[in-house]
Design an enzyme around this catalytic site. Structure first.
Site, PDB file in Angstrom:
ATOM      1  N   HIS A  97       8.869  -7.600  -4.856  1.00 57.61           N
ATOM      2  CA  HIS A  97      10.075  -7.822  -4.210  1.00 57.61           C
ATOM      3  C   HIS A  97      11.253  -7.902  -5.124  1.00 57.61           C
ATOM      4  CE1 HIS A  97       8.249 -11.752  -5.507  1.00 57.61           C
ATOM      5  NE2 HIS A  97       9.582 -12.209  -5.305  1.00 57.61           N
ATOM      6  N   HIS A  99      15.172  -9.660  -5.461  1.00 59.17           N
ATOM      7  CA  HIS A  99      15.921 -10.829  -4.575  1.00 59.17           C
ATOM      8  C   HIS A  99      17.329 -10.018  -4.513  1.00 59.17           C
ATOM      9  CE1 HIS A  99      13.119 -14.128  -4.989  1.00 59.17           C
ATOM     10  NE2 HIS A  99      12.791 -13.290  -6.299  1.00 59.17           N
TER      11      HIS A  99
HETATM   12  P1  5GP Z   1       9.277 -14.751  -6.711  1.00 59.67           P
HETATM   13  O1  5GP Z   1       9.407 -16.299  -7.537  1.00 59.67           O
HETATM   14  O2  5GP Z   1       8.009 -14.213  -6.665  1.00 59.67           O
HETATM   15  O3  5GP Z   1      10.196 -14.042  -7.655  1.00 59.67           O
HETATM   16  O4  5GP Z   1      10.000 -15.156  -5.287  1.00 59.67           O
HETATM   17  C1  5GP Z   1       9.224 -15.374  -4.349  1.00 59.67           C
HETATM   18  C2  5GP Z   1      10.233 -15.746  -3.106  1.00 59.67           C
HETATM   19  O5  5GP Z   1       9.521 -15.696  -1.854  1.00 59.67           O
HETATM   20  C3  5GP Z   1      10.829 -17.334  -3.314  1.00 59.67           C
HETATM   21  O6  5GP Z   1      12.356 -16.953  -3.427  1.00 59.67           O
HETATM   22  C4  5GP Z   1      10.276 -17.799  -2.110  1.00 59.67           C
HETATM   23  O7  5GP Z   1      11.241 -18.878  -1.430  1.00 59.67           O
HETATM   24  C5  5GP Z   1       9.938 -16.492  -1.235  1.00 59.67           C
HETATM   25  N1  5GP Z   1       9.028 -17.086  -0.287  1.00 59.67           N
HETATM   26  C6  5GP Z   1       7.857 -17.478  -0.385  1.00 59.67           C
HETATM   27  N2  5GP Z   1       6.940 -17.567   0.684  1.00 59.67           N
HETATM   28  C7  5GP Z   1       7.884 -17.011   1.701  1.00 59.67           C
HETATM   29  C8  5GP Z   1       7.522 -16.893   3.017  1.00 59.67           C
HETATM   30  O8  5GP Z   1       6.643 -17.252   3.732  1.00 59.67           O
HETATM   31  N3  5GP Z   1       8.614 -16.330   3.811  1.00 59.67           N
HETATM   32  C9  5GP Z   1       9.794 -15.985   3.294  1.00 59.67           C
HETATM   33  N4  5GP Z   1      10.920 -15.403   4.138  1.00 59.67           N
HETATM   34  N5  5GP Z   1      10.022 -16.086   1.766  1.00 59.67           N
HETATM   35  C10 5GP Z   1       9.007 -16.672   1.195  1.00 59.67           C
END
Ligand code: 5GP
Ligand code: ZN
Length: 130
Positions: A97, A99
């Protein structure tokens, strides 16, 4: 199935910002700033490091369009566009993903302030270019 695959399949609800055949963009459930959006390729791959070229191209095109739109619509002063690869880099969901994090003058949503790494830069250059 991973949690983002469930969101893409619609079995877990999300707030959709944009969708096409290849990607889904949703509001982050725990936003770092107003407008924090995640762009997910519909085809599961663990991270940017494991993605195929077509997935990266679709994601990059969407990230460019949405970053411009989100920054304009929120009235942000700038934005961070980033993808975390692996736990060491802060990746908590193992589905690639990107951001889009709108930034507002004076906020502290994301920080790159740090003590500089002390490795000899010539050694690093040799490592990366040999
Ligand atoms: P990472 O730390 O993997 O780069 O980012 C994961 C992101 O996914 C985090 O910013 C977290 O808030 C978001 N996230 C985790 N679970 C969910 C979810 O169920 N729905 C949404 N919309 N965001 C999520
Ligand atoms: Zn997945």
């Amino acid at each position: 199935m991973c949690i983002f695959c469930d969101i893409i399949a619609g079995t877990i609800p999300s707030r959709k910002v944009y969708e096409d055949d290849n990607v889904l963009a949703i509001l982050d459930v725990n936003p770092l700033s107003k407008g924090h959006t995640l762009i997910l390729p519909k085809k599961h791959t663990d991270s940017f490091l494991t993605a195929d070229a077509e997935t990266v191209q679709n994601l990059a095109a969407c990230a460019h369009e949405l970053a411009v739109k989100i920054t304009e619509r929120t009235g942000a002063d700038g934005c961070n566009i980033l993808t975390n690869c692996g736990e060491a880099a802060g990746q908590s969901v193992s589905h690639l993903h990107v951001h889009i994090i709108p930034r507002y003058n004076g906020d502290s949503a994301v920080s790159f302030e740090h003590a500089a790494d002390s490795t000899d830069p010539d050694e690093v250059l040799k490592l990366l270019t040999k």
